[in-house]
Design a protein around this motif. Structure first.
Motif, PDB file in Angstrom:
ATOM      1  N   ALA A   1       0.847  -1.183   0.000  1.00 55.32           N
ATOM      2  CA  ALA A   1       0.000   0.000   0.000  1.00 55.32           C
ATOM      3  C   ALA A   1       0.880   1.229   0.000  1.00 55.32           C
ATOM      4  CB  ALA A   1      -0.874  -0.002   1.244  1.00 55.32           C
ATOM      5  N   LEU A   2       0.358   2.318  -0.503  1.00 56.69           N
ATOM      6  CA  LEU A   2       1.109   3.565  -0.498  1.00 56.69           C
ATOM      7  C   LEU A   2       0.744   4.331   0.757  1.00 56.69           C
ATOM      8  CD1 LEU A   2       0.651   4.522  -4.231  1.00 56.69           C
ATOM      9  CD2 LEU A   2       2.643   3.500  -3.138  1.00 56.69           C
ATOM     10  N   ALA A   3       1.727   4.582   1.599  1.00 58.05           N
ATOM     11  CA  ALA A   3       1.481   5.227   2.884  1.00 58.05           C
ATOM     12  C   ALA A   3       0.958   6.646   2.734  1.00 58.05           C
ATOM     13  CB  ALA A   3       2.756   5.234   3.718  1.00 58.05           C
ATOM     14  N   ALA A   4       1.337   7.332   1.651  1.00 52.29           N
ATOM     15  CA  ALA A   4       0.917   8.720   1.470  1.00 52.29           C
ATOM     16  C   ALA A   4      -0.538   8.823   1.050  1.00 52.29           C
ATOM     17  CB  ALA A   4       1.800   9.380   0.419  1.00 52.29           C
ATOM     18  N   SER A   5      -1.139   7.740   0.694  1.00 47.08           N
ATOM     19  CA  SER A   5      -2.503   7.735   0.192  1.00 47.08           C
ATOM     20  C   SER A   5      -3.455   7.125   1.208  1.00 47.08           C
ATOM     21  CB  SER A   5      -2.546   6.908  -1.106  1.00 47.08           C
ATOM     22  OG  SER A   5      -3.859   6.753  -1.550  1.00 47.08           O
TER      23      SER A   5
ATOM     24  N   LYS B   1       6.751  11.717  -5.946  1.00 45.45           N
ATOM     25  CA  LYS B   1       5.352  11.495  -6.329  1.00 45.45           C
ATOM     26  C   LYS B   1       5.075  10.014  -6.159  1.00 45.45           C
ATOM     27  CE  LYS B   1       2.196  11.747 -10.281  1.00 45.45           C
ATOM     28  NZ  LYS B   1       2.065  12.076 -11.700  1.00 45.45           N
ATOM     29  N   ASN B   2       3.946   9.694  -5.544  1.00 46.62           N
ATOM     30  CA  ASN B   2       3.551   8.305  -5.355  1.00 46.62           C
ATOM     31  C   ASN B   2       2.047   8.293  -5.166  1.00 46.62           C
ATOM     32  OD1 ASN B   2       4.113   5.622  -5.282  1.00 46.62           O
ATOM     33  ND2 ASN B   2       5.319   5.680  -3.414  1.00 46.62           N
ATOM     34  N   GLU B   3       1.324   8.197  -6.274  1.00 47.55           N
ATOM     35  CA  GLU B   3      -0.138   8.313  -6.236  1.00 47.55           C
ATOM     36  C   GLU B   3      -0.798   7.010  -6.642  1.00 47.55           C
ATOM     37  OE1 GLU B   3      -0.878  11.542  -8.916  1.00 47.55           O
ATOM     38  OE2 GLU B   3      -0.048  13.024  -7.535  1.00 47.55           O
TER      39      GLU B   3
ATOM     40  N   ASP C   1       1.101   5.995 -10.084  1.00 44.58           N
ATOM     41  CA  ASP C   1       2.075   6.836 -10.783  1.00 44.58           C
ATOM     42  C   ASP C   1       3.093   7.310  -9.765  1.00 44.58           C
ATOM     43  OD1 ASP C   1       1.168   7.156 -13.636  1.00 44.58           O
ATOM     44  OD2 ASP C   1      -0.677   7.731 -12.596  1.00 44.58           O
ATOM     45  N   SER C   2       4.379   7.200 -10.128  1.00 48.09           N
ATOM     46  CA  SER C   2       5.411   7.610  -9.185  1.00 48.09           C
ATOM     47  C   SER C   2       6.618   8.204  -9.903  1.00 48.09           C
ATOM     48  CB  SER C   2       5.849   6.439  -8.306  1.00 48.09           C
ATOM     49  OG  SER C   2       6.441   5.433  -9.095  1.00 48.09           O
ATOM     50  N   VAL C   3       7.318   9.034  -9.160  1.00 47.83           N
ATOM     51  CA  VAL C   3       8.612   9.569  -9.578  1.00 47.83           C
ATOM     52  C   VAL C   3       9.542   9.354  -8.390  1.00 47.83           C
ATOM     53  CG1 VAL C   3       9.918  11.587 -10.323  1.00 47.83           C
ATOM     54  CG2 VAL C   3       7.533  11.311 -11.077  1.00 47.83           C
TER      55      VAL C   3
ATOM     56  N   MET D   1      19.509   7.515  -9.861  1.00 46.82           N
ATOM     57  CA  MET D   1      18.691   7.510 -11.073  1.00 46.82           C
ATOM     58  C   MET D   1      17.306   8.050 -10.759  1.00 46.82           C
ATOM     59  SD  MET D   1      19.221   4.018 -13.285  1.00 46.82           S
ATOM     60  CE  MET D   1      18.295   3.066 -12.110  1.00 46.82           C
ATOM     61  N   SER D   2      16.757   8.804 -11.681  1.00 45.67           N
ATOM     62  CA  SER D   2      15.370   9.242 -11.573  1.00 45.67           C
ATOM     63  C   SER D   2      14.521   8.253 -12.368  1.00 45.67           C
ATOM     64  CB  SER D   2      15.211  10.650 -12.152  1.00 45.67           C
ATOM     65  OG  SER D   2      13.841  11.005 -12.183  1.00 45.67           O
ATOM     66  N   VAL D   3      13.493   7.701 -11.712  1.00 44.37           N
ATOM     67  CA  VAL D   3      12.633   6.713 -12.354  1.00 44.37           C
ATOM     68  C   VAL D   3      11.186   7.206 -12.280  1.00 44.37           C
ATOM     69  CG1 VAL D   3      11.855   4.319 -12.373  1.00 44.37           C
ATOM     70  CG2 VAL D   3      14.192   4.856 -11.644  1.00 44.37           C
ATOM     71  N   THR D   4      10.592   7.399 -13.457  1.00 42.32           N
ATOM     72  CA  THR D   4       9.182   7.774 -13.553  1.00 42.32           C
ATOM     73  C   THR D   4       8.435   6.527 -14.007  1.00 42.32           C
ATOM     74  OG1 THR D   4       9.783  10.023 -14.166  1.00 42.32           O
ATOM     75  CG2 THR D   4       7.534   9.326 -14.674  1.00 42.32           C
ATOM     76  N   SER D   5       7.421   6.126 -13.236  1.00 44.91           N
ATOM     77  CA  SER D   5       6.728   4.885 -13.588  1.00 44.91           C
ATOM     78  C   SER D   5       5.216   5.035 -13.505  1.00 44.91           C
ATOM     79  CB  SER D   5       7.190   3.738 -12.691  1.00 44.91           C
ATOM     80  OG  SER D   5       6.842   3.990 -11.357  1.00 44.91           O
ATOM     81  N   HIS D   6       4.557   4.187 -14.267  1.00 44.09           N
ATOM     82  CA  HIS D   6       3.099   4.098 -14.298  1.00 44.09           C
ATOM     83  C   HIS D   6       2.763   2.616 -14.253  1.00 44.09           C
ATOM     84  CE1 HIS D   6      -1.052   4.961 -15.546  1.00 44.09           C
ATOM     85  NE2 HIS D   6      -0.941   3.901 -16.330  1.00 44.09           N
ATOM     86  N   SER D   7       1.912   2.209 -13.307  1.00 43.19           N
ATOM     87  CA  SER D   7       1.537   0.797 -13.243  1.00 43.19           C
ATOM     88  C   SER D   7       0.024   0.651 -13.215  1.00 43.19           C
ATOM     89  CB  SER D   7       2.161   0.108 -12.030  1.00 43.19           C
ATOM     90  OG  SER D   7       1.607   0.597 -10.836  1.00 43.19           O
TER      91      SER D   7
END
Length: 177
Positions: free
Chosen positions: A21-25, A79-81, A92-94, A100-106
């Protein structure tokens, strides 16, 4: 660090990424059904080989993974939404990992009781290999109860080596700074 430990760290990171789970959400991913899960990870655009592993889990272990690794995610990710959709979840996260900077969408679909799929597209830049786009698909299916000699948290890696996700803290301490 040995290749096996590195593979274990990668596997646990991917496992956490796809189940925690995403703690920020305020929204959380559902907890997987207790038992033995087979997880097949297929990647394109990555030097890492495809991997199939098995993970023995229960509700306590899944929740502990979330509470242990979500603070790391907060530190590494600007970012971690997470959002619920009609068919599952989108994340979606950055994040910054090892410089390394990793931008991802799952996109996660499935029921977390018998099977689920996670498709992750990501773009990384700033690492030694330069910019890279990767696609990883995780196909997870519930196999049944954990085997008699397994305990929650056990991950059976390719080649049959078993490690427990709780050992990740020990591996972090061994990693070069």
């Amino acid at each position: 660090m040995t290749r096996q430990l590195f593979s274990f760290r990668i596997a646990v990171t991917l496992l956490v990424w796809t189940t925690s789970a995403l703690a920020a959400s305020a929204l959380e991913m559902p907890t997987r059904k207790a038992g033995l899960w087979e997880m097949k990870m297929v990647r394109t655009g990555s030097p890492m080989p495809d991997m199939t592993m098995q993970h023995c889990t229960d509700e306590t272990t899944d929740k502990a993974m979330s509470s242990t690794y979500s603070p790391m995610s907060k530190d590494m990710c600007s970012k971690n939404e997470l959002q619920k959709t009609a068919t599952g979840y989108i994340t979606d996260s950055v994040c910054t990992i090892g410089g390394m900077s990793v931008t991802s969408h799952s996109e996660t679909t499935g029921d977390f009781n018998s099977a689920y799929t996670v498709k992750v597209t990501s773009h990384s830049q700033g690492g030694p290999s330069g910019p890279r786009d990767t696609v990883m698909t995780v196909e997870a299916k519930w196999l049944g109860a954990c085997k008699a000699d397994q305990k929650p948290g056990d991950i059976v890696m390719p080649g049959g080596r078993t490690m427990n996700v709780k050992d990740m803290e020990k591996l972090k301490a061994m990693a070069p700074k």
